[in-house]
Design an enzyme around this catalytic site. Sequence first.
Site, PDB file in Angstrom:
ATOM      1  N   ASP A   1       0.840  -1.205   0.000  1.00  0.00           N
ATOM      2  CA  ASP A   1       0.000   0.000   0.000  1.00  0.00           C
ATOM      3  C   ASP A   1       0.872   1.252   0.000  1.00  0.00           C
ATOM      4  O   ASP A   1       0.522   2.261   0.573  1.00  0.00           O
ATOM      5  CB  ASP A   1      -0.946  -0.034   1.216  1.00  0.00           C
ATOM      6  CG  ASP A   1      -2.041   1.013   1.130  1.00  0.00           C
ATOM      7  OD1 ASP A   1      -2.338   1.474   0.010  1.00  0.00           O
ATOM      8  OD2 ASP A   1      -2.602   1.367   2.181  1.00  0.00           O
TER       9      ASP A   1
ATOM     10  N   LYS B   1       2.322   3.508  -5.917  1.00  0.00           N
ATOM     11  CA  LYS B   1       1.800   2.438  -6.773  1.00  0.00           C
ATOM     12  C   LYS B   1       2.829   1.930  -7.787  1.00  0.00           C
ATOM     13  O   LYS B   1       2.777   0.765  -8.172  1.00  0.00           O
ATOM     14  CB  LYS B   1       0.501   2.901  -7.447  1.00  0.00           C
ATOM     15  CG  LYS B   1      -0.551   3.436  -6.435  1.00  0.00           C
ATOM     16  CD  LYS B   1      -0.743   2.547  -5.203  1.00  0.00           C
ATOM     17  CE  LYS B   1      -1.295   3.299  -3.999  1.00  0.00           C
ATOM     18  NZ  LYS B   1      -1.185   2.520  -2.739  1.00  0.00           N
TER      19      LYS B   1
ATOM     20  N   ASN C   1      -5.552  -0.585  -3.708  1.00  0.00           N
ATOM     21  CA  ASN C   1      -5.629   0.446  -4.768  1.00  0.00           C
ATOM     22  C   ASN C   1      -5.235  -0.073  -6.144  1.00  0.00           C
ATOM     23  O   ASN C   1      -4.647   0.676  -6.933  1.00  0.00           O
ATOM     24  CB  ASN C   1      -4.725   1.643  -4.418  1.00  0.00           C
ATOM     25  CG  ASN C   1      -4.979   2.216  -3.053  1.00  0.00           C
ATOM     26  OD1 ASN C   1      -4.149   2.074  -2.147  1.00  0.00           O
ATOM     27  ND2 ASN C   1      -6.109   2.830  -2.879  1.00  0.00           N
TER      28      ASN C   1
ATOM     29  N   GLU D   1     -11.215   4.248  -0.447  1.00  0.00           N
ATOM     30  CA  GLU D   1     -11.490   4.651   0.927  1.00  0.00           C
ATOM     31  C   GLU D   1     -12.348   5.917   1.029  1.00  0.00           C
ATOM     32  O   GLU D   1     -12.043   6.925   0.413  1.00  0.00           O
ATOM     33  CB  GLU D   1     -10.184   4.841   1.715  1.00  0.00           C
ATOM     34  CG  GLU D   1      -9.087   5.689   1.050  1.00  0.00           C
ATOM     35  CD  GLU D   1      -8.074   4.861   0.256  1.00  0.00           C
ATOM     36  OE1 GLU D   1      -8.432   3.802  -0.275  1.00  0.00           O
ATOM     37  OE2 GLU D   1      -6.901   5.289   0.188  1.00  0.00           O
TER      38      GLU D   1
HETATM   39  N1  SAM Z   1      -1.274   1.473   4.657  1.00  0.00           N
HETATM   40  C1  SAM Z   1      -1.734   2.764   5.156  1.00  0.00           C
HETATM   41  C2  SAM Z   1      -3.129   2.599   5.696  1.00  0.00           C
HETATM   42  O1  SAM Z   1      -3.953   1.962   5.034  1.00  0.00           O
HETATM   43  O2  SAM Z   1      -3.438   3.120   6.769  1.00  0.00           O
HETATM   44  C3  SAM Z   1      -1.717   3.826   4.100  1.00  0.00           C
HETATM   45  C4  SAM Z   1      -0.402   3.980   3.379  1.00  0.00           C
HETATM   46  S1  SAM Z   1      -0.335   5.371   2.275  1.00  0.00           S
HETATM   47  C5  SAM Z   1      -1.501   4.963   1.026  1.00  0.00           C
HETATM   48  C6  SAM Z   1       1.229   5.133   1.457  1.00  0.00           C
HETATM   49  C7  SAM Z   1       2.432   5.449   2.317  1.00  0.00           C
HETATM   50  O3  SAM Z   1       3.573   4.838   1.765  1.00  0.00           O
HETATM   51  C8  SAM Z   1       2.766   6.924   2.436  1.00  0.00           C
HETATM   52  O4  SAM Z   1       2.796   7.284   3.792  1.00  0.00           O
HETATM   53  C9  SAM Z   1       4.158   7.069   1.800  1.00  0.00           C
HETATM   54  O5  SAM Z   1       4.974   8.022   2.444  1.00  0.00           O
HETATM   55  C10 SAM Z   1       4.695   5.669   1.952  1.00  0.00           C
HETATM   56  N2  SAM Z   1       5.655   5.238   0.924  1.00  0.00           N
HETATM   57  C11 SAM Z   1       5.522   5.395  -0.415  1.00  0.00           C
HETATM   58  N3  SAM Z   1       6.513   4.800  -1.075  1.00  0.00           N
HETATM   59  C12 SAM Z   1       7.317   4.219  -0.140  1.00  0.00           C
HETATM   60  C13 SAM Z   1       8.497   3.447  -0.207  1.00  0.00           C
HETATM   61  N4  SAM Z   1       9.038   3.126  -1.379  1.00  0.00           N
HETATM   62  N5  SAM Z   1       9.063   3.037   0.957  1.00  0.00           N
HETATM   63  C14 SAM Z   1       8.493   3.358   2.146  1.00  0.00           C
HETATM   64  N6  SAM Z   1       7.358   4.077   2.265  1.00  0.00           N
HETATM   65  C15 SAM Z   1       6.768   4.508   1.142  1.00  0.00           C
HETATM   66 MG    MG Z   2      -4.255   2.309  -0.081  1.00  0.00          MG
END
Ligand code: SAM
Ligand code: MG
Length: 214
Positions: free
Chosen positions: A141, A144, A170, A199
Site C-alpha cells: 500500500d 503504486k 488500490n 477509501e
Molecule cells: N497502509 C496505510 C493505511 O492503510 O493506513 C496507508 C499507506 S499510504 C496509502 C502510502 C504510504 O507509503 C505513504 O505514507 C508514503 O509516504 C509511503 N511510501 C511510499 N513509497 C514508499 C516506499 N518506497 N518506501 C516506504 N514508504 C513509502
Molecule cells: Mg491504499
Amino acid sequence: TQSTRPQRLLGAVKKNATRGDPRSVVKAIDQFCRQKEWAMNVGDEKGCILDSVVSELNPATVLELGTYCGYSTVRIASMLPPHAKLITLEFNPDYAAVARQVIAWAGLEDKVQLVEGASGDLIPKMSEQFEVETFDLVFLDHWKDRYLPDTKLMEECGLLKKGSVLLADNVICPGTPEYLEYVRASPRYESQYFRSHLEYTKVEDGLEKSVFLG
Ligand code: SAM
Ligand code: MG
C-alpha cells in the site's frame, strides 16, 4: 505553526479513542476521515476485506509497505496471534512519527516494528537486520509504481515461500496496471480480485490477493 493532516488525525485519535483499544482507534480515524478530512488509509470498507484475509491466514510474519498514520497497521496487528510480528515500512519521517503514536495509543507497540526508510533499500535487509526469513503476508500500500519492482525484489531476496500471500490495495484507483498484469499472468501466483471502493468514497477500487505458489 499550522498542523498537518496526520497531526489532526492523531488529535482525533487522542480525543475520541480509548487507550489500549485498537477498534476504537480504527473507529476514531474512520470518523475523522468521513466527517472532517479524507485521508489515504485503506479505510473501513476495504479494511473489512483486509481483516478477513488476516484472520483466514493467521500469519506469524507480516510485512506492510506504506504505514502512513498506522491505520492499517493497527487493523492488522490487532488481529495477529500472540507471537506474531508485523514489520511496517514508511519513508516519510513525519508520517512515521504520527504512526508511532497511533500504534502506541492502540497498545500495539510490542507487536509492531515500524522501520523508517524506503522499501527498495529495506527489503534486501530483512533477513540480516530484521531476522525474518519469509513473510506469510505482505500488504502492499505504498506508492503504486513500487508494487511491481518491490514484488520482484521480495522474490529475489527469497522473502516469499509457497503459500505466502500478497495483498495489494488500490489496484484500480489510483491503479497498478503493471503489477496486476504480472500477478495475473504469472504461473507463480494464484490471483483474485476483491471489488470494493476507494477509501471513504463511492469510486470503484479493490484489493488483489495473490498467493505465491513457489
Ligand atoms: N497502509 C496505510 C493505511 O492503510 O493506513 C496507508 C499507506 S499510504 C496509502 C502510502 C504510504 O507509503 C505513504 O505514507 C508514503 O509516504 C509511503 N511510501 C511510499 N513509497 C514508499 C516506499 N518506497 N518506501 C516506504 N514508504 C513509502
Ligand atoms: Mg491504499
